[in-house]
Design a protein around this motif. Structure first.
Motif, PDB file in Angstrom:
ATOM      1  N   THR A   1      -2.883   3.873  -2.738  1.00 42.79           N
ATOM      2  CA  THR A   1      -2.762   5.212  -3.319  1.00 42.79           C
ATOM      3  C   THR A   1      -1.479   5.860  -2.829  1.00 42.79           C
ATOM      4  OG1 THR A   1      -3.902   6.395  -1.547  1.00 42.79           O
ATOM      5  CG2 THR A   1      -5.260   5.407  -3.251  1.00 42.79           C
ATOM      6  N   LYS A   2      -0.984   6.783  -3.609  1.00 42.39           N
ATOM      7  CA  LYS A   2       0.342   7.312  -3.292  1.00 42.39           C
ATOM      8  C   LYS A   2       0.320   8.237  -2.083  1.00 42.39           C
ATOM      9  CE  LYS A   2       2.832   6.694  -7.574  1.00 42.39           C
ATOM     10  NZ  LYS A   2       3.695   7.244  -8.601  1.00 42.39           N
ATOM     11  N   GLN A   3      -0.607   9.178  -2.069  1.00 43.38           N
ATOM     12  CA  GLN A   3      -0.603  10.074  -0.908  1.00 43.38           C
ATOM     13  C   GLN A   3      -1.463   9.474   0.199  1.00 43.38           C
ATOM     14  OE1 GLN A   3      -2.145  10.498  -3.611  1.00 43.38           O
ATOM     15  NE2 GLN A   3      -4.036  11.662  -3.473  1.00 43.38           N
ATOM     16  N   ARG A   4      -0.903   9.445   1.382  1.00 50.08           N
ATOM     17  CA  ARG A   4      -1.653   8.933   2.523  1.00 50.08           C
ATOM     18  C   ARG A   4      -2.835   9.869   2.786  1.00 50.08           C
ATOM     19  NH1 ARG A   4       1.678  10.876   7.768  1.00 50.08           N
ATOM     20  NH2 ARG A   4      -0.273  10.260   8.761  1.00 50.08           N
TER      21      ARG A   4
ATOM     22  N   ALA B   1       8.157  -0.396  -4.730  1.00 52.44           N
ATOM     23  CA  ALA B   1       8.771   0.598  -3.853  1.00 52.44           C
ATOM     24  C   ALA B   1       8.130   1.973  -4.017  1.00 52.44           C
ATOM     25  CB  ALA B   1      10.270   0.674  -4.134  1.00 52.44           C
ATOM     26  N   ASN B   2       7.873   2.380  -5.239  1.00 57.02           N
ATOM     27  CA  ASN B   2       7.375   3.742  -5.463  1.00 57.02           C
ATOM     28  C   ASN B   2       5.864   3.809  -5.671  1.00 57.02           C
ATOM     29  OD1 ASN B   2       7.396   2.412  -7.829  1.00 57.02           O
ATOM     30  ND2 ASN B   2       8.738   3.844  -8.916  1.00 57.02           N
ATOM     31  N   GLY B   3       5.163   2.728  -5.400  1.00 50.59           N
ATOM     32  CA  GLY B   3       3.717   2.756  -5.489  1.00 50.59           C
ATOM     33  C   GLY B   3       3.162   2.852  -6.901  1.00 50.59           C
TER      34      GLY B   3
ATOM     35  N   PRO C   1       7.383   4.790   7.876  1.00 61.01           N
ATOM     36  CA  PRO C   1       7.668   3.363   7.714  1.00 61.01           C
ATOM     37  C   PRO C   1       6.442   2.480   7.885  1.00 61.01           C
ATOM     38  CG  PRO C   1       8.414   4.127   9.862  1.00 61.01           C
ATOM     39  CD  PRO C   1       7.931   5.328   9.119  1.00 61.01           C
ATOM     40  N   GLY C   2       5.316   3.055   8.323  1.00 60.87           N
ATOM     41  CA  GLY C   2       4.143   2.246   8.583  1.00 60.87           C
ATOM     42  C   GLY C   2       3.735   1.408   7.389  1.00 60.87           C
ATOM     43  N   ARG C   3       3.664   2.043   6.250  1.00 62.68           N
ATOM     44  CA  ARG C   3       3.268   1.323   5.048  1.00 62.68           C
ATOM     45  C   ARG C   3       4.199   0.159   4.768  1.00 62.68           C
ATOM     46  NH1 ARG C   3       2.034   1.557  -1.201  1.00 62.68           N
ATOM     47  NH2 ARG C   3       3.596  -0.058  -1.331  1.00 62.68           N
TER      48      ARG C   3
ATOM     49  N   SER D   1      10.129  -7.214  -7.869  1.00 66.65           N
ATOM     50  CA  SER D   1       9.660  -6.210  -8.820  1.00 66.65           C
ATOM     51  C   SER D   1       9.082  -6.860 -10.076  1.00 66.65           C
ATOM     52  CB  SER D   1      10.813  -5.279  -9.205  1.00 66.65           C
ATOM     53  OG  SER D   1      11.298  -4.595  -8.067  1.00 66.65           O
ATOM     54  N   VAL D   2       9.718  -7.928 -10.511  1.00 66.40           N
ATOM     55  CA  VAL D   2       9.178  -8.640 -11.670  1.00 66.40           C
ATOM     56  C   VAL D   2       7.788  -9.161 -11.353  1.00 66.40           C
ATOM     57  CG1 VAL D   2       9.541 -10.529 -13.283  1.00 66.40           C
ATOM     58  CG2 VAL D   2      11.504  -9.328 -12.343  1.00 66.40           C
ATOM     59  N   LEU D   3       7.661  -9.823 -10.224  1.00 73.89           N
ATOM     60  CA  LEU D   3       6.375 -10.384  -9.849  1.00 73.89           C
ATOM     61  C   LEU D   3       5.325  -9.283  -9.692  1.00 73.89           C
ATOM     62  CD1 LEU D   3       7.419 -13.143  -7.300  1.00 73.89           C
ATOM     63  CD2 LEU D   3       6.784 -13.397  -9.693  1.00 73.89           C
TER      64      LEU D   3
END
Lengths: 172, 172
Positions: free
Chosen positions: B145-148, A96-98, B83-85, A42-44
């Motif tokens: 991007t957040k939404q696929r 993790a959350n984009g 899980p693909g991403r 996360s830092v990186l």
DNA sequence: GCGTTAAAGCAATATTTCTGCGTTAGACTT
DNA sequence: AAGTCTAACGCAGAAATATTGCTTTAACGC
């Protein structure tokens, strides 16, 4: 903290970097980093995203083709050269959350938006089209193929895109 | 070993996965994994790449547009769903020398090559063009991007690409 | 069968990661 | 201005993970 990480990225080998190492460099307790970020990735990711964020507005050449080509070549150089690929991978790895990937995507979109706004009267492609057919191929090649694309590939993509758009305009 | 990792990926939370956990599941000593792969990221990268490799030849519909569209939608579904991403990110994260990303790229290229070979008489786009303007945009959206992207985006890209190619053929 | 070699187990050690607790610094209330 | 509250950090110890040296196992060629 970001400074310390950047310095370490320059000085030491990639796998010599660890949370304790960054903490020591920043004159801080490792616990602080773990509590703030959770882990090294996360830092990186944060640092790498930050590295792409800071930049000047795209250069002007007087034409849409020129501006986009120049930006594409800059983008290619920035992302593909030496550590660039690592930075992109870092952004993706610890995100993790984009959030950080979103920052990077928005940065590219902003640059393109600025360029397109300079030439409002022509049959411009949409921002998404430029992202899809100029930025995306460049990133794809950098991330998934061993040899980075040669210089000129960026402007080649731009030419291809604009030709397509103009053809569309004529056909309508 | 791959089996054990896959099982763990299904059963447990993402950050509950560790080298000792995989070793225990596989009935093996952690040391073996460390010596063979080096770290967790490399194991995950291998497993993720393997997951994309195993697949049937692309489905046939009777037309180039149909085959490519179907493949693009499959690709989109495979990479973008749940899980693909994560798998794509795993491949990139633990891949210092670009070996596993190369495998993934080659797999996509092979599928496209097979499809193009079915219609040798038309003015086909090159394999690289399909990668650049169909696969790359899909991956870009999934990763950054957040939404696929919504279903239909894949075939939309294919249509756009083939229209461009055909137009070129006419113009020449 | 016998020596060679590659891979794996085991145990000891080093390093990293996590957690509980005490301290400090700044903001807000009275 | 003194008191309280909160958030962030340091510290130390514990837990988990990663590394290393050495031994054991198993497969292969002779």
């Amino acid at each position: 903290m970001h400074d310390a990480t950047r310095e370490l990225l320059v000085e030491t080998e990639r796998d010599g970097i660890s949370v304790p190492a960054i903490a020591a460099r920043a004159g801080v307790n490792p616990t602080t980093i773990y509590r703030r970020w959770g882990d090294l990735a996360s830092v990186l990711s944060d640092v790498a995203a930050d590295r792409f964020r800071q930049s000047d507005p795209p250069a002007e050449t007087g034409s849409l083709t020129g501006d986009l080509s120049l930006w594409a070549e800059y983008f290619l150089e920035e992302m593909g050269s030496g550590p660039g690929r690592s930075y992109v991978a870092d952004v993706l790895a610890g995100d993790a959350n984009g959030e950080n990937t979103g920052i990077c995507a928005r940065y590219a979109a902003d640059a393109i938006t600025q360029i397109l706004a300079r030439f409002p009267n022509t049959a411009n492609p949409a921002v998404d089209e430029v992202l899809d057919h100029v930025a995306a191929p460049i990133l794809y090649r950098i991330l998934f193929t061993k040899q980075r694309p040669e210089a000129g590939y960026g402007s080649q993509l731009v030419t291809r895109l604009l030709r397509g758009t103009q053809t569309d305009a004529h056909q309508v």
